[in-house]
Design an enzyme around this catalytic site. Structure first.
Site, PDB file in Angstrom:
ATOM      1  CG  ASP A 284      -2.588   3.413   4.720  1.00  0.00           C
ATOM      2  OD1 ASP A 284      -1.626   3.996   4.620  1.00  0.00           O
ATOM      3  OD2 ASP A 284      -3.664   3.852   4.248  1.00  0.00           O
TER       4      ASP A 284
ATOM      5  CD  GLU B 187       0.276  -5.644  -4.120  1.00  0.00           C
ATOM      6  OE1 GLU B 187       0.343  -5.373  -2.628  1.00  0.00           O
ATOM      7  OE2 GLU B 187       0.319  -6.576  -4.483  1.00  0.00           O
ATOM      8  CG  ASN B 188       4.373  -1.361   0.563  1.00  0.00           C
ATOM      9  OD1 ASN B 188       4.216  -1.841   1.501  1.00  0.00           O
ATOM     10  ND2 ASN B 188       3.364  -0.418  -0.176  1.00  0.00           N
TER      11      ASN B 188
ATOM     12  NE  ARG C 190       4.689   2.632  -0.085  1.00  0.00           N
ATOM     13  CZ  ARG C 190       3.865   3.114   0.868  1.00  0.00           C
ATOM     14  NH1 ARG C 190       4.798   3.917   1.768  1.00  0.00           N
ATOM     15  NH2 ARG C 190       2.742   3.090   1.102  1.00  0.00           N
TER      16      ARG C 190
HETATM   17  C1  FPP Z   1       1.920   2.813   5.477  1.00  0.00           C
HETATM   18  O1  FPP Z   1       1.881   4.075   5.501  1.00  0.00           O
HETATM   19  C2  FPP Z   1       3.160   2.072   6.158  1.00  0.00           C
HETATM   20  C3  FPP Z   1       3.819   1.420   5.527  1.00  0.00           C
HETATM   21  C4  FPP Z   1       4.184   0.856   4.218  1.00  0.00           C
HETATM   22  C5  FPP Z   1       5.086   0.727   6.591  1.00  0.00           C
HETATM   23  C6  FPP Z   1       4.603   0.489   7.920  1.00  0.00           C
HETATM   24  C7  FPP Z   1       6.177  -0.043   8.812  1.00  0.00           C
HETATM   25  C8  FPP Z   1       6.235   0.408   9.923  1.00  0.00           C
HETATM   26  C9  FPP Z   1       5.222   1.015  10.629  1.00  0.00           C
HETATM   27  C10 FPP Z   1       7.414  -0.144  10.729  1.00  0.00           C
HETATM   28  C11 FPP Z   1       7.391  -1.423  11.269  1.00  0.00           C
HETATM   29  C12 FPP Z   1       8.437  -2.052  11.699  1.00  0.00           C
HETATM   30  C13 FPP Z   1       8.588  -3.306  12.188  1.00  0.00           C
HETATM   31  C14 FPP Z   1       9.914  -3.743  12.541  1.00  0.00           C
HETATM   32  C15 FPP Z   1       7.735  -4.517  11.895  1.00  0.00           C
HETATM   33  P1  FPP Z   1       2.023   4.777   4.226  1.00  0.00           P
HETATM   34  O2  FPP Z   1       3.714   5.342   3.997  1.00  0.00           O
HETATM   35  O3  FPP Z   1       1.617   4.167   3.129  1.00  0.00           O
HETATM   36  O4  FPP Z   1       1.593   6.190   4.354  1.00  0.00           O
HETATM   37  P2  FPP Z   1       0.581   7.068   3.460  1.00  0.00           P
HETATM   38  O5  FPP Z   1      -0.466   6.326   2.968  1.00  0.00           O
HETATM   39  O6  FPP Z   1       0.341   8.350   4.295  1.00  0.00           O
HETATM   40  O7  FPP Z   1       1.719   7.582   2.436  1.00  0.00           O
END
Ligand code: FPP
Length: 265
Positions: free
Chosen positions: A35, A82-83, A86
């Site tokens: 996160d 849930e994503n 977005r």
């Molecule tokens: C949460 O941060 C992160 C995600 C929803 C995406 C995670 C995905 C990756 C790191 C890429 C993985 C790639 C592979 C190929 C497995 P957020 O966007 O919710 O951050 P925030 O809470 O600060 O808004």
């Protein structure tokens, strides 16, 4: 960084780990809620997608460290059910990113003996991504290195409902006696049926929630929450999480050994 290693009593391979960590008490399975990508980008005046890009680098580092330090399985939450809510552009970017990364990294995953699996409702993903997932899963299925599970379109409640449906179907067909459904029979219907439960859950960016992740499997996991944002998660942050894990006394609902000695003497 100084290192320590040891030979286990049962002569299993023991890995070199950073000094301060006990190589014989490493978790078998680590789960991670990655996160803070968006906040990492915002703090730098960058679009959120740049945070996801940086998150991929942190993930590659974490996978390599876990593999080098002898951790058997790493399960990460890449995209939740849930994503989808977005903004469309962000969802499309994430799907394209998963495709690109999988394509680009497949050779090195194979070289490093990683066995990759994607857990979740994969049929809702773009077809091209589904094809790549099938290819990567098949190609790496016999690898003997770390198990790398990427939860994609994954929801813990959805996983439990699907398991209940599968058991109900078998019972309705007369293939399963409902009285024989126990925890093992139930767990065998989950996406993680071939994995041991995670010993340690790491959540970055300071939030103290499970967020519908591995609801069944995390029953006895130790939880480590760090304020580090996912793109900044590195060897030092992972070492910190492991030191925290090794400082815990895991009781699985029982008493710790000192308490039980007191009671029995
Ligand atoms: C949460 O941060 C992160 C995600 C929803 C995406 C995670 C995905 C990756 C790191 C890429 C993985 C790639 C592979 C190929 C497995 P957020 O966007 O919710 O951050 P925030 O809470 O600060 O808004």
């Amino acid at each position: 960084m100084s290192r320590s290693s040891a030979i286990s009593a049962d002569h299993k391979k023991v890995f070199e780990v950073p000094a301060g960590l006990d190589p014989l008490r490493m978790p078998d399975h680590i789960a991670v809620i990655m996160d803070g990508n968006g906040r990492w980008a915002k703090a730098r005046g960058l679009p959120r997608i740049m945070g996801h890009r940086a998150g991929v680098e942190a993930l590659k580092t974490t996978l390599r460290l876990c593999s080098d330090w002898g951790i058997g399985a790493l399960t990460v939450y890449a995209f939740s059910t849930e994503n989808w809510s977005r903004p469309g552009d962000e969802v499309n970017f994430l799907m394209a990113l998963f495709e690109r990364v999988l394509q680009r990294e497949l050779e090195s995953l194979q070289r490093e003996e990683v066995c990759i699996n994607f857990l979740g409702d994969l049929e809702a993903l773009p077809e091209r991504l589904q094809d790549l997932i099938a290819e990567a899963t098949e190609l790496t299925s016999t690898n003997e290195g770390i198990h790398f599970n990427v939860c994609t379109n994954y929801g813990g409640r959805r996983e439990l409902v699907l398991a209940a449906q599968k058991l109900a179907e078998r019972a309705a067909k007369g293939d399963l006696d409902p009285a024989l459904i126990d925890e093992n029979v139930f767990a065998a219907e989950l996406f993680t049926s071939t994995e041991v439960d995670p010993d340690l859950l790491i959540r970055t960016s300071g939030e103290r929630r499970i967020s519908n992740f591995l609801l069944w499997q995390l029953a006895y996991a130790e939880i480590h929450v760090t304020d580090v944002l996912w793109p900044d998660f590195d060897a030092s942050a992972l070492t910190h999480a492991l030191l925290d894990y090794q400082s815990r006394c895991r009781r699985f609902g029982g008493l710790d050994p000192i308490e039980s000695d007191h009671l029995s003497s």
